[in-house]
Design a protein around this motif. Structure first.
Motif, PDB file in Angstrom:
ATOM      1  N   GLY A 155     -33.833  53.848 -39.795  1.00  0.00           N
ATOM      2  CA  GLY A 155     -33.982  53.477 -38.388  1.00  0.00           C
ATOM      3  C   GLY A 155     -33.022  54.412 -37.653  1.00  0.00           C
ATOM      4  N   TRP A 156     -33.391  54.865 -36.461  1.00  0.00           N
ATOM      5  CA  TRP A 156     -32.612  55.943 -35.853  1.00  0.00           C
ATOM      6  C   TRP A 156     -31.175  55.539 -35.538  1.00  0.00           C
ATOM      7  N   ASN A 157     -30.974  54.273 -35.141  1.00  0.00           N
ATOM      8  CA  ASN A 157     -29.581  53.850 -34.879  1.00  0.00           C
ATOM      9  C   ASN A 157     -28.740  53.999 -36.143  1.00  0.00           C
ATOM     10  N   SER A 158     -29.331  53.620 -37.273  1.00  0.00           N
ATOM     11  CA  SER A 158     -28.593  53.710 -38.534  1.00  0.00           C
ATOM     12  C   SER A 158     -28.251  55.162 -38.867  1.00  0.00           C
ATOM     13  N   HIS A 191     -41.287  52.241 -42.291  1.00  0.00           N
ATOM     14  CA  HIS A 191     -42.429  52.345 -41.372  1.00  0.00           C
ATOM     15  C   HIS A 191     -42.060  53.192 -40.148  1.00  0.00           C
ATOM     16  N   SER A 248     -28.819  48.895 -46.829  1.00  0.00           N
ATOM     17  CA  SER A 248     -29.457  48.045 -45.819  1.00  0.00           C
ATOM     18  C   SER A 248     -30.715  48.714 -45.294  1.00  0.00           C
ATOM     19  N   MET A 252     -33.724  44.602 -32.403  1.00  0.00           N
ATOM     20  CA  MET A 252     -32.329  45.066 -32.385  1.00  0.00           C
ATOM     21  C   MET A 252     -32.224  46.582 -32.271  1.00  0.00           C
ATOM     22  N   HIS A 307     -33.946  48.430 -30.610  1.00  0.00           N
ATOM     23  CA  HIS A 307     -34.166  48.795 -29.206  1.00  0.00           C
ATOM     24  C   HIS A 307     -33.059  48.265 -28.304  1.00  0.00           C
ATOM     25  N   GLY A 356     -28.028  37.949 -43.890  1.00  0.00           N
ATOM     26  CA  GLY A 356     -27.615  37.714 -42.512  1.00  0.00           C
ATOM     27  C   GLY A 356     -27.010  38.955 -41.905  1.00  0.00           C
ATOM     28  N   SER A 384     -33.178  45.814 -39.409  1.00  0.00           N
ATOM     29  CA  SER A 384     -33.319  44.453 -38.910  1.00  0.00           C
ATOM     30  C   SER A 384     -34.761  43.991 -38.840  1.00  0.00           C
ATOM     31  N   GLU A 394     -21.512  43.588 -39.427  1.00  0.00           N
ATOM     32  CA  GLU A 394     -21.216  44.623 -38.432  1.00  0.00           C
ATOM     33  C   GLU A 394     -21.362  45.974 -39.121  1.00  0.00           C
ATOM     34  N   MET A 446     -29.835  47.586 -29.241  1.00  0.00           N
ATOM     35  CA  MET A 446     -28.525  48.177 -29.545  1.00  0.00           C
ATOM     36  C   MET A 446     -28.198  49.400 -28.681  1.00  0.00           C
ATOM     37  N   ARG A 489     -25.017  49.679 -25.893  1.00  0.00           N
ATOM     38  CA  ARG A 489     -24.020  50.752 -26.009  1.00  0.00           C
ATOM     39  C   ARG A 489     -24.017  51.632 -24.754  1.00  0.00           C
ATOM     40  N   ASP A 516     -41.202  55.567 -37.268  1.00  0.00           N
ATOM     41  CA  ASP A 516     -40.585  56.895 -37.137  1.00  0.00           C
ATOM     42  C   ASP A 516     -39.681  57.276 -38.318  1.00  0.00           C
ATOM     43  N   GLN A 517     -39.556  56.383 -39.303  1.00  0.00           N
ATOM     44  CA  GLN A 517     -38.456  56.537 -40.265  1.00  0.00           C
ATOM     45  C   GLN A 517     -38.586  57.722 -41.223  1.00  0.00           C
TER      46      GLN A 517
END
Ligand code: BUP
Length: 461
Positions: free
Chosen positions: A359-362, A379, A274, A16, A18, A338, A277, A341, A20, A24, A381-382
């Motif tokens: 995670g970079w998107n976050s 883990h 969170s 996800m 990758h 689960g 994913s 959004e 997401m 966008r 790049d985080q």
């Protein structure tokens, strides 16, 4: 008339995090009058990927879908030294790419450009070269991580003492590097190395970041001062990318229940928790997080996972949390298993902080919504991303927690840090400023908007 418009093919990789940015970016380019073909390697590893693809194509009927069936992985003929299903998929996708050649060469109208995930860049750059189509990389992490990643071929990993020296940029602590980098034959490292070598073949690299947030790194990369051994293509910052399902602020159907709960909470009072994913915390650590949230005294919204791949996640929430937790905390907390959004939650005024794996998107979503982050990298790049968030002033990172899962962090520590973040007025103010800067990056003629328009204009000529 439409024949004159650029036709761009996008190729995401597995996971996800990758997919997401590709969804966008596809929506964004399509809204700027480009014809878009989204290539979908199928089947996907996670259920989240396939449901997002379905939703995406039904809400974006102008975007074309090119199915790319990936042959099943045969471990007897192609040995691979990883059991991570996402890594196995990356490898299988790269291996299968020559099969895409006839599909791309016969596409109509002919392609003006192809953009692929960096995890497929080695094979994809060859393919693009063979078909004479301009090729671009989408790097789904921070510019800071790119500066490390691209340095990989020239780093003497065994000889690093405490820091990695990156020309023109602050040194990176050795402890922030992805641990597989120190295992020479690890899949992630050898795969990264082979893909990095192909970066110079790209005409540009798209990053979901923005100038204000990573000014120093973007400038250094684009001045060509970071790497002595290789010439990196231009970095094109096009972040923060906006969710593809924004419909004039309309709330998603699925989210109604928990959004209603958030509506009942006061502004900035809820911490959102969170870890992305792709990873699950151990059951023991989950219990300590629960304990920490109880101790923090803050209202919370917690998204849990029981396994790496969602399809295999069958453990019940009560079992993960331990008896009595839901009952004890039901007046001030929500814990769900689960998909939720995430950006819709982060945009809710009740949210005052985000405990995140970075995670970079976050990180970009938190920046866009101006929500402060308490970083707990797990883990890859985080840790590097956590440092970027902290340096920008968006977050705090208790380094002593190590990588998530490295040691058991107790509820006391977690509760204390959550309270600290949630009561830090300075952090909150800076968060709001970053949210403003993020929005500004998309103003007419400002950084991200400008970078995107230049790319599209170039394709038209
Ligand atoms: Br989980 C979850 N809802 O419930 P990252 C994630 N997301 O919208 P990752 C949801 O998935 P890597 C959920 O907003 C972000 O856009 C989230 O990407 C969304 O982390 C995306 O943050 C997750 O980059 O990837 O997936 O763990 O391992 O590549 O860092």
């Amino acid at each position: 008339h439409r024949m004159m418009l650029p036709h761009i093919a996008l190729f995401p990789s597995a996971g996800m995090g990758h997919l997401m940015p590709f969804l966008r970016l596809a929506a964004l380019l399509s809204s700027h009058n480009c014809t878009i073909t989204l290539i979908t390697p199928t089947p996907t590893v996670s259920a989240a990927e396939s449901t997002h693809l379905t939703t995406f194509f039904s809400s974006h009927p102008h975007i074309r879908c090119l199915h790319f069936p990936i042959p099943p992985f045969d471990s007897s003929s192609t040995p691979i030294n990883t059991d991570d299903p996402f890594f196995i998929r990356w490898s299988q996708i790269s291996r299968s790419l020559p099969l895409l050649s006839p599909l791309l060469s016969s596409i109509s109208p002919p392609l003006s450009a192809v953009l692929s995930d960096f995890a497929a860049s080695m094979s994809f750059s060859q393919l693009a070269d063979h078909l004479s189509i301009p090729y671009y990389v989408v790097f789904s992490s921070s510019a800071r991580f790119l500066s490390l990643f691209a340095s990989l071929p020239s780093l003497n990993l065994g000889g690093i003492e405490d820091y990695v020296e990156i020309p023109d940029l602050p040194p990176l602590p050795k402890s922030s590097l992805p641990p597989p980098f120190f295992i020479p034959d690890h899949f992630f490292t050898s795969f990264a190395l082979s893909n990095v070598q192909s970066f110079p073949k790209a005409k540009g690299m798209f990053l979901n970041t923005f100038e204000e947030f990573e000014m120093e790194t973007i400038t250094a990369l684009n001045n060509g001062r970071v790497l002595s051994t290789m010439k990196l293509p231009q970095v094109i910052p096009i972040g923060p990318l906006e969710p593809f399902n924004v419909e004039n602020g309309k709330k998603s159907e699925k989210g109604n229940d928990y959004l209603m709960w958030l509506d009942g909470q006061s502004n900035g009072s809820v911490v959102y928790v969170s870890f992305g994913s792709r990873t699950a915390m151990s059951k023991e650590q989950i219990r300590e997080i629960g304990n920490g949230l109880e101790r923090s005294g803050c209202a919370f919204f917690w998204v849990l996972k029981g396994s790496k791949v969602d399809k295999e996640d069958t453990v019940g929430i009560e079992e993960l949390l331990g008896e009595g937790f839901m009952e004890r905390t039901k007046s001030r907390g929500v814990a769900v298993k689960g998909w939720v959004e995430q950006e819709e939650i982060l945009s809710h005024p009740a949210i005052g902080g985000f405990v995140s794996h970075c995670g970079w998107n976050s990180v970009m979503e938190a920046a866009r919504q101006g929500v402060p982050v308490l970083a707990w990298p797990i883990h890859g790049d985080q840790k590097v991303n956590a440092e970027v968030a902290e340096t920008a002033g968006l977050g705090m990172w208790p380094r002593e927690w190590g990588w998530g899962g490295e040691r058991l962090v107790r509820g006391e520590e977690i509760g204390e840090k959550v309270r600290e973040m949630m009561s830090d007025e300075k952090l909150r103010r800076r968060g709001r400023e970053i949210g403003e800067e993020a929005r500004k990056a998309w103003d007419q003629s400002d950084s991200s908007q400008k970078a995107l328009m230049e790319f599209i204009d170039e394709l038209k000529h």
